[in-house]
Scaffold this active site. Structure first.
Site, PDB file in Angstrom:
ATOM      1  CB  SER A  66      -0.950   0.033   1.198  1.00 53.10           C
ATOM      2  OG  SER A  66      -2.118  -0.671   0.891  1.00 53.10           O
ATOM      3  CE1 TYR A 246      -3.537   0.116   4.542  1.00 54.74           C
ATOM      4  CE2 TYR A 246      -2.838  -1.023   6.508  1.00 54.74           C
ATOM      5  CZ  TYR A 246      -2.678  -0.747   5.183  1.00 54.74           C
ATOM      6  OH  TYR A 246      -1.661  -1.325   4.502  1.00 54.74           O
TER       7      TYR A 246
HETATM    8  N1  GLN Z   1      -1.585  -5.176  -2.578  1.00 51.62           N
HETATM    9  C1  GLN Z   1      -2.361  -5.052  -1.392  1.00 51.62           C
HETATM   10  C2  GLN Z   1      -3.845  -5.175  -1.668  1.00 51.62           C
HETATM   11  O1  GLN Z   1      -4.326  -4.581  -2.570  1.00 51.62           O
HETATM   12  C3  GLN Z   1      -2.068  -3.760  -0.727  1.00 51.62           C
HETATM   13  C4  GLN Z   1      -2.882  -3.579   0.519  1.00 51.62           C
HETATM   14  C5  GLN Z   1      -2.100  -3.094   1.672  1.00 51.62           C
HETATM   15  O2  GLN Z   1      -0.879  -3.036   1.702  1.00 51.62           O
HETATM   16  N2  GLN Z   1      -2.848  -2.781   2.696  1.00 51.62           N
HETATM   17  O3  GLN Z   1      -4.557  -5.851  -0.997  1.00 51.62           O
END
Ligand code: GLN
Length: 310
Positions: A66, A246
């Site tokens: 992310s 998040y």
């Molecule tokens: N590649 C991951 C996803 O899309 C990234 C999500 C994350 O790092 N929270 O689920």
């Protein structure tokens, strides 16, 4: 501030935070991430002019996941401008998990609330200019080469394929967004680009340098040349503060108070405005998908060096 010279304290803080790794789990919804070593914790701090300090297993590489969303956002903003980008993605935190679908359906229009949740990130990646997946990814990689001064950075093919083959939730988000005209074009190509973008592989030092540029007005770490326009660097830091961890971003702002972005690989990139850039890798995650020991380490760093921006 000479944090990098405080070498013993940095090692001690890493040692202390390391004990928290046993309270978390490595991500397993992307199969290739499930083999990570839960007991790792590494840190790099970059203070400009080649001043860097590292502790733990710093040469270990990991994927951005992310964290790549912040960089894709910068590129999309440079390509499409603020009006273009924010016509398709909002500016508000959600309070929901990063991969949640719920607000897409309950909000009208069906525009993702921000670029840090998966739905918003898919919309942003869809706005990167280029004639093919390779060209768009190449532009993102060149941008990262410039930010880090490390032109050997590329993506981890195995992690990208592993995510692509299992990304059914992200696929649903993307198809939903296409139905509502938020994304355009071929969704499988979008998923290919998004999963490759998430699989870009760096080490803590690379991450600390990227963090430093974002924190220091978007200027190149050595030459001082502008790589990211100031207003875009500001937008990046603001989203990192409001949505970067998040649905733990509020608590993190209170406890740590540094604009930061995490990824499910266990990485965290923290940008102190006009201060150091911090890169952390600790793959043991809490239930919200943030590095459990990494957050503890940032809390200690913030207290010891008075890095809280509030
Ligand atoms: N590649 C991951 C996803 O899309 C990234 C999500 C994350 O790092 N929270 O689920």
């Amino acid at each position: 501030m000479n944090i990098c010279g405080d070498y013993e304290a940095l090692n001690l803080m890493v040692e202390e935070a390391l004990q928290y790794t046993k309270h978390g789990k490595v991500a397993n919804y992307i199969p290739a991430l499930s083999t990570a070593n839960r007991d790792l914790l590494s840190l790099s701090i970059y203070e400009g002019e080649s001043t860097v300090a590292s502790a733990g297993d710093t040469f270990k590489t990991f994927t951005l996941q992310s964290i790549s969303k912040v960089l894709a956002l910068a590129l999309a903003l440079m390509d499409k401008g603020e009006d273009g980008v924010f016509s398709r993605v909002g500016m508000e935190p959600t309070g929901d998990p990063f991969n949640s679908i719920i607000k897409l359906e309950t909000h009208s229009p069906s525009k993702p609330l921000n670029p840090m949740i998966n739905a918003g990130a898919l919309a942003v990646t869809n706005m990167i200019e280029g004639n093919s997946v390779d060209e768009k990814l190449g532009r993102l990689l060149s941008f990262i080469h410039e930010l880090t001064g490390n032109s050997s950075i590329t993506f981890n093919e195995q992690v990208a394929i592993s995510e692509y083959n299992t990304a059914d939730l992200n696929r649903s988000l993307a198809y939903f967004l296409k139905q509502h005209d938020v994304v355009t074009g071929n969704i499988e190509r979008l998923l290919e680009l998004y999963t490759k973008q998430c699989a870009i592989e760096v080490n803590c030092e690379d991450l600390a340098k990227i963090a430093y540029v974002i924190g220091n007005e978007g200027r190149h770490v050595e030459t001082g040349r502008s790589i990211i326009p100031l207003h875009i660097a500001r937008i990046m830091k603001t989203f990192m503060t409001t949505c970067g961890m998040y649905n733990a971003s509020g608590e993190f702002a209170i406890k740590v108070g540094i604009p930061s972005k995490s990824g499910v690989s266990g990485a965290i990139m923290a940008s102190v405005p006009h201060g150091p850039g911090i890169g952390i890798y600790g793959p043991s995650l809490d239930e919200k998908g943030n590095s459990i020991a990494g957050m503890k380490l940032l809390e200690s760093l913030s207290h010891r060096y008075d890095l809280n921006i509030f």
